[in-house]
Design a protein around this motif. Structure first.
Motif, PDB file in Angstrom:
ATOM      1  N   PRO A  78      80.784  30.844  36.811  1.00 34.89           N
ATOM      2  CA  PRO A  78      81.258  31.076  35.546  1.00 34.89           C
ATOM      3  C   PRO A  78      80.402  31.274  34.536  1.00 34.89           C
ATOM      4  CG  PRO A  78      82.585  29.133  36.382  1.00 34.89           C
ATOM      5  CD  PRO A  78      81.286  29.383  37.341  1.00 34.89           C
ATOM      6  N   GLY A  79      79.180  30.836  34.494  1.00 34.26           N
ATOM      7  CA  GLY A  79      78.182  31.113  33.892  1.00 34.26           C
ATOM      8  C   GLY A  79      77.674  32.992  33.830  1.00 34.26           C
ATOM      9  N   PHE A  80      77.863  33.310  34.955  1.00 34.58           N
ATOM     10  CA  PHE A  80      77.866  34.707  35.081  1.00 34.58           C
ATOM     11  C   PHE A  80      78.723  35.520  34.191  1.00 34.58           C
ATOM     12  CE2 PHE A  80      75.033  33.925  38.821  1.00 34.58           C
ATOM     13  CZ  PHE A  80      74.082  34.078  38.306  1.00 34.58           C
ATOM     14  N   TRP A  81      80.014  35.040  34.399  1.00 34.43           N
ATOM     15  CA  TRP A  81      81.235  35.565  33.659  1.00 34.43           C
ATOM     16  C   TRP A  81      80.938  35.584  32.008  1.00 34.43           C
ATOM     17  CZ3 TRP A  81      85.203  31.986  36.499  1.00 34.43           C
ATOM     18  CH2 TRP A  81      84.976  32.357  38.014  1.00 34.43           C
ATOM     19  N   VAL A  82      80.317  34.532  31.531  1.00 35.95           N
ATOM     20  CA  VAL A  82      80.090  34.354  30.352  1.00 35.95           C
ATOM     21  C   VAL A  82      78.824  34.986  29.798  1.00 35.95           C
ATOM     22  CG1 VAL A  82      79.492  32.724  28.229  1.00 35.95           C
ATOM     23  CG2 VAL A  82      80.997  32.152  30.124  1.00 35.95           C
ATOM     24  N   GLN A  83      77.886  35.273  30.758  1.00 32.92           N
ATOM     25  CA  GLN A  83      76.749  36.173  30.339  1.00 32.92           C
ATOM     26  C   GLN A  83      77.224  37.782  30.243  1.00 32.92           C
ATOM     27  OE1 GLN A  83      73.881  35.960  33.749  1.00 32.92           O
ATOM     28  NE2 GLN A  83      72.505  37.421  32.516  1.00 32.92           N
ATOM     29  N   GLU A  84      78.069  38.143  31.218  1.00 31.99           N
ATOM     30  CA  GLU A  84      78.452  39.380  31.389  1.00 31.99           C
ATOM     31  C   GLU A  84      79.592  39.641  29.945  1.00 31.99           C
ATOM     32  OE1 GLU A  84      80.860  42.689  34.070  1.00 31.99           O
ATOM     33  OE2 GLU A  84      80.394  40.791  34.744  1.00 31.99           O
ATOM     34  N   TRP A  85      80.319  38.888  29.519  1.00 34.80           N
ATOM     35  CA  TRP A  85      81.162  38.782  28.435  1.00 34.80           C
ATOM     36  C   TRP A  85      80.441  38.808  26.929  1.00 34.80           C
ATOM     37  CZ3 TRP A  85      83.855  34.255  25.762  1.00 34.80           C
ATOM     38  CH2 TRP A  85      84.923  35.051  24.868  1.00 34.80           C
ATOM     39  N   LEU A  86      79.253  38.017  26.876  1.00 31.22           N
ATOM     40  CA  LEU A  86      78.833  38.062  25.686  1.00 31.22           C
ATOM     41  C   LEU A  86      77.305  38.870  25.755  1.00 31.22           C
ATOM     42  CD1 LEU A  86      79.032  34.281  24.964  1.00 31.22           C
ATOM     43  CD2 LEU A  86      80.514  36.208  24.305  1.00 31.22           C
ATOM     44  N   GLU A  87      77.234  39.549  27.048  1.00 28.36           N
ATOM     45  CA  GLU A  87      76.068  40.406  27.066  1.00 28.36           C
ATOM     46  C   GLU A  87      74.776  39.577  26.910  1.00 28.36           C
ATOM     47  OE1 GLU A  87      76.521  43.764  24.555  1.00 28.36           O
ATOM     48  OE2 GLU A  87      78.107  44.577  25.709  1.00 28.36           O
ATOM     49  N   LEU A  88      74.733  38.542  27.580  1.00 24.91           N
ATOM     50  CA  LEU A  88      73.467  37.547  27.252  1.00 24.91           C
ATOM     51  C   LEU A  88      72.277  37.949  28.199  1.00 24.91           C
ATOM     52  CD1 LEU A  88      75.352  34.209  27.010  1.00 24.91           C
ATOM     53  CD2 LEU A  88      74.233  35.787  25.312  1.00 24.91           C
ATOM     54  N   SER A  89      71.253  37.696  28.249  1.00 18.01           N
ATOM     55  CA  SER A  89      70.100  38.034  29.145  1.00 18.01           C
ATOM     56  C   SER A  89      69.882  36.949  30.132  1.00 18.01           C
ATOM     57  CB  SER A  89      68.730  38.099  28.400  1.00 18.01           C
ATOM     58  OG  SER A  89      68.248  36.846  27.784  1.00 18.01           O
ATOM     59  N   GLN A 162      64.689  30.259  33.951  1.00 19.14           N
ATOM     60  CA  GLN A 162      65.214  31.876  34.117  1.00 19.14           C
ATOM     61  C   GLN A 162      64.132  32.766  33.305  1.00 19.14           C
ATOM     62  OE1 GLN A 162      69.590  32.459  34.021  1.00 19.14           O
ATOM     63  NE2 GLN A 162      69.679  30.354  33.627  1.00 19.14           N
ATOM     64  N   GLY A 163      63.052  32.442  33.121  1.00 14.27           N
ATOM     65  CA  GLY A 163      61.932  33.234  32.606  1.00 14.27           C
ATOM     66  C   GLY A 163      61.945  33.188  31.135  1.00 14.27           C
ATOM     67  N   ASP A 164      62.410  32.072  30.690  1.00 14.08           N
ATOM     68  CA  ASP A 164      62.495  31.758  29.099  1.00 14.08           C
ATOM     69  C   ASP A 164      61.496  30.742  28.917  1.00 14.08           C
ATOM     70  OD1 ASP A 164      63.174  31.105  26.362  1.00 14.08           O
ATOM     71  OD2 ASP A 164      65.121  30.452  26.666  1.00 14.08           O
ATOM     72  N   PRO A 165      60.598  31.267  27.941  1.00 14.61           N
ATOM     73  CA  PRO A 165      59.345  30.425  27.560  1.00 14.61           C
ATOM     74  C   PRO A 165      59.659  29.353  26.569  1.00 14.61           C
ATOM     75  CG  PRO A 165      59.298  32.580  26.412  1.00 14.61           C
ATOM     76  CD  PRO A 165      60.260  32.710  27.470  1.00 14.61           C
ATOM     77  N   TRP A 166      61.045  29.472  25.914  1.00 11.27           N
ATOM     78  CA  TRP A 166      61.299  28.590  25.060  1.00 11.27           C
ATOM     79  C   TRP A 166      62.643  27.697  25.771  1.00 11.27           C
ATOM     80  CZ3 TRP A 166      57.601  28.074  21.653  1.00 11.27           C
ATOM     81  CH2 TRP A 166      57.188  29.144  21.207  1.00 11.27           C
TER      82      TRP A 166
END
Length: 204
Positions: A78-89, A162-166
């Protein structure tokens, strides 16, 4: 009946998640809070039952952790669905986990402080409940750091940066937001349920 249903739901989800998790060690690390909290809740039920609201929030929190443990938080579908829907990185499911990581401790702290008579209803009760939730979030980040030091590269799935330094800072921000929501929106409901649990003349 509600509590039995919640308990069975969490238990079945836990069993299902353990059949073939993405990574067994990560699964164990993620569900560890559930394994710790469940017996404590059962043992404390007769002496100090919590409100329905809190039991439901704890069950929801457990399900979030169990699902994250089964797939790892970075790979929950479901996280991937939200990622695609909101165009998140990145997959945002772990942020949901940290949001509810703020909700649960804030409600639990508020209920204990109020019912044990440490504080009365008011701004200070809400403020300290939020502070406790933030302290819990900070301690969890320390646990993640310790796991990373011990496991080295093997802790990557558990950390879920996921590569996020923050990532650590945004995790704590989500916990803060999660703590604010129940303190602002759910206090009246919690107060009413506390009144049903506590006899007249006692704290709360």
């Amino acid at each position: 009946m509600l509590y039995i249903a919640l308990g069975l739901t969490v238990l079945l989800a836990l069993i299902a998640s353990g059949i073939a998790p993405y990574d067994r060690v990560t699964w164990l690390l993620e569900i560890a809070p559930v394994l710790i909290a469940a017996p404590l809740l059962v043992l404390s039920y007769r002496r100090f039952p919590l409100t329905r609201l809190l039991y439901m929030v704890i069950a929801a929190h457990a399900l979030v952790l169990i699902l994250g443990g089964a797939f790892t938080f970075a790979r929950v579908p479901p996280g991937f669905w939200v990622q695609e829907w909101l165009e998140l990185s990145r997959n945002p499911y772990d942020k949901l986990g940290h949001f509810i990581q703020g909700v649960t401790p804030a409600l639990l702290a508020r209920e204990i402080l109020l019912r044990r008579g440490f504080l009365r209803r008011g701004n200070m009760l809400g403020f300290l409940s939020i502070c406790i939730a933030l302290a819990f979030s900070a301690f969890y980040e320390l646990i993640e750091w310790w796991v990373a030091l011990i496991a080295g590269q093997g802790a990557e799935e558990f950390l879920g940066t996921q590569g996020d330094p923050w990532d650590t800072q945004s995790d704590m921000l989500m916990a803060l937001l999660g703590a604010l929501v129940p303190v602002i929106c759910l206090t009246r409901l919690q107060n009413r349920q506390i009144e049903r649990l506590v006899r007249p003349g006692t704290a709360g």
